[in-house]
Each structure stands twice: as structure tokens, then as C-alpha cells.
Motif scaffolding. Structure first.
Motif, short mmCIF file in Angstrom:
data_model
loop_
_atom_site.label_atom_id
_atom_site.label_comp_id
_atom_site.label_asym_id
_atom_site.label_seq_id
_atom_site.Cartn_x
_atom_site.Cartn_y
_atom_site.Cartn_z
N ARG A 168 0.86 -1.19 0.00
CA ARG A 168 0.00 0.00 0.00
C ARG A 168 0.89 1.23 0.00
O ARG A 168 1.91 1.27 0.66
N GLU A 169 0.45 2.21 -0.75
CA GLU A 169 1.14 3.50 -0.79
C GLU A 169 0.11 4.60 -0.74
O GLU A 169 -0.98 4.47 -1.30
N ALA A 170 0.47 5.68 -0.10
CA ALA A 170 -0.41 6.85 -0.08
C ALA A 170 -0.47 7.43 -1.49
O ALA A 170 0.55 7.48 -2.20
N ASP A 171 -1.64 7.86 -1.89
CA ASP A 171 -1.83 8.49 -3.20
C ASP A 171 -1.10 9.82 -3.22
O ASP A 171 -1.14 10.58 -2.24
N ALA A 172 -0.42 10.12 -4.30
CA ALA A 172 0.37 11.35 -4.41
C ALA A 172 -0.50 12.60 -4.31
O ALA A 172 -0.06 13.63 -3.77
N SER A 173 -1.73 12.54 -4.82
CA SER A 173 -2.59 13.73 -4.82
C SER A 173 -3.49 13.83 -3.60
O SER A 173 -4.02 14.90 -3.30
N ASP A 174 -3.70 12.71 -2.90
CA ASP A 174 -4.56 12.73 -1.71
C ASP A 174 -4.01 11.70 -0.73
O ASP A 174 -4.25 10.50 -0.87
N ARG A 175 -3.27 12.15 0.25
CA ARG A 175 -2.59 11.26 1.20
C ARG A 175 -3.55 10.39 2.01
O ARG A 175 -3.14 9.40 2.59
N ARG A 176 -4.84 10.74 2.02
CA ARG A 176 -5.83 9.91 2.75
C ARG A 176 -6.16 8.64 1.99
O ARG A 176 -6.64 7.67 2.57
N VAL A 177 -5.92 8.65 0.69
CA VAL A 177 -6.24 7.51 -0.17
C VAL A 177 -5.03 6.58 -0.23
O VAL A 177 -3.91 7.01 -0.45
N LYS A 178 -5.29 5.29 -0.02
CA LYS A 178 -4.24 4.27 -0.12
C LYS A 178 -4.41 3.50 -1.41
O LYS A 178 -5.49 2.96 -1.70
N ASN A 179 -3.35 3.47 -2.20
CA ASN A 179 -3.34 2.69 -3.42
C ASN A 179 -2.69 1.35 -3.14
O ASN A 179 -1.72 1.26 -2.38
N VAL A 180 -3.22 0.31 -3.74
CA VAL A 180 -2.67 -1.03 -3.59
C VAL A 180 -1.92 -1.36 -4.88
O VAL A 180 -2.44 -1.16 -5.98
N ILE A 181 -0.70 -1.85 -4.71
CA ILE A 181 0.18 -2.11 -5.84
C ILE A 181 0.64 -3.56 -5.79
O ILE A 181 1.05 -4.06 -4.73
N LEU A 182 0.58 -4.23 -6.91
CA LEU A 182 1.04 -5.61 -7.02
C LEU A 182 2.56 -5.62 -7.00
O LEU A 182 3.21 -4.86 -7.73
N THR A 183 3.16 -6.46 -6.16
CA THR A 183 4.61 -6.59 -6.13
C THR A 183 5.05 -7.58 -7.20
O THR A 183 4.20 -8.27 -7.80
N ALA A 184 6.35 -7.69 -7.42
CA ALA A 184 6.87 -8.67 -8.38
C ALA A 184 6.47 -10.08 -7.95
O ALA A 184 6.09 -10.91 -8.79
N GLU A 185 6.50 -10.38 -6.66
CA GLU A 185 6.08 -11.69 -6.16
C GLU A 185 4.58 -11.89 -6.37
O GLU A 185 4.14 -12.98 -6.73
N GLY A 186 3.80 -10.84 -6.18
CA GLY A 186 2.37 -10.92 -6.43
C GLY A 186 2.07 -11.21 -7.89
O GLY A 186 1.17 -12.00 -8.22
#
Length: 150
Positions: free
Chosen positions: A89-107
């Protein structure tokens, strides 16, 4: 005099029959998908999240909508995937309240492994000609409005 080859007349198929065929097809696909996910020690919901993230990062709320599940359920699913380092999970660059989920290389590797283990689905699709594959893709797009992105 030679007879012209007979072409098969189209059979009228009603909506009920098509819905039954879709239901049966979905059952085979889902069973195949669930077994493949289990082979990676994942639930079908966890594997579905990985599949959805193949299209790119997604906000938690958007992922819940894509998966048609409650936001509280998606939190638990992502918590378990994050613990296995399949997503982050990473905070969205434009809205820190929003968490983006990102697939890892293992995922991504696990998502690929699940797809590769879906033997019933693979065998069925592999039996189609290139023309049949194109026709099926176009029909699925027309019926469900979905366009594959991966």
C-alpha cells in the motif's frame, strides 16, 4: 450434377439457455480458479484481488467496487496479501488519505502461477481456433462490456 455442401441452419437459442450455459461455464471457471488459488495458499478472493491488480494500482475503495465487496472485506484481503508481500500500500500522491494497492513482483509471479494452473480453462480455450478466440472475445465484450487489459 454435384450437390452444393449443406450449411447448418442457425439454431435459435433463447436467453434462458444462454444464461444456463454462462452459469455452467462460470462454475467450471470458478472451480478451476479456486483450485489454482488454493495451490498458492490463497482464497479465491485473495487471488481475485491479485488478478484485478494486474491491470495496475488501485485505490482500496475502487478495488472493493471492482471486486463487488464491502470496503471492510477488502481491508482484510489486502492485509493478508500484504503480509505475504504480494501487494503493498502506498499513499496516493494527490490525496494522502487515499491508499493505493500495488502488485509486487512476487504478487505478479503468483498471479501468473494461478493462471498457469487453470488447466480446465486453458484446455478449453486452447481448443479454439484463432477465429473462434476472436469471436468469443468480441462476444464477451458486447455482452459484458469488458475489455481485457492484460
Amino acid at each position: 450434377m454435384t450437390e452444393a455442401p449443406r450449411t447448418k441452419a442457425p439454431v435459435a437459442v433463447d436467453t434462458d439457455r444462454l444464461m444456463e450455459q454462462l452459469s455452467m461455464s462460470w462454475g467450471v471457471y470458478l472451480g478451476d480458479f479456486t483450485l489454482a488459488a488454493a495451490s498458492e495458499n490463497l482464497t479465491a478472493s485473495q487471488a481475485k484481488a491479485l488478478n484485478a491488480l494486474r491491470r495496475g494500482p488501485a485505490a482500496m475503495r475502487a478495488l472493493a467496487e471492482t471486486m463487488t465487496c464491502d470496503a471492510s472485506n477488502i481491508t482484510g484481503i489486502i492485509d493478508r496479501l500484504e503480509k505475504r508481500e504480494l501487494v503493498r500500500r502506498e499513499a496516493d500522491a494527490s490525496d494522502r488519505r487515499v491508499k493505493n494497492v500495488i502488485l509486487t513482483a512476487e504478487g505478479e509471479r503468483v498471479a501468473d502461477a494461478i493462471r498457469a494452473r487453470m488447466h480446465s480453462t486453458q484446455n478449453g480455450l486452447d481448443g479454439l481456433s484463432a477465429e473462434d478466440r476472436e469471436a468469443l472475445s468480441l462476444l464477451l465484450e458486447r455482452v459484458f462490456g469488458c475489455r481485457p487489459t492484460c
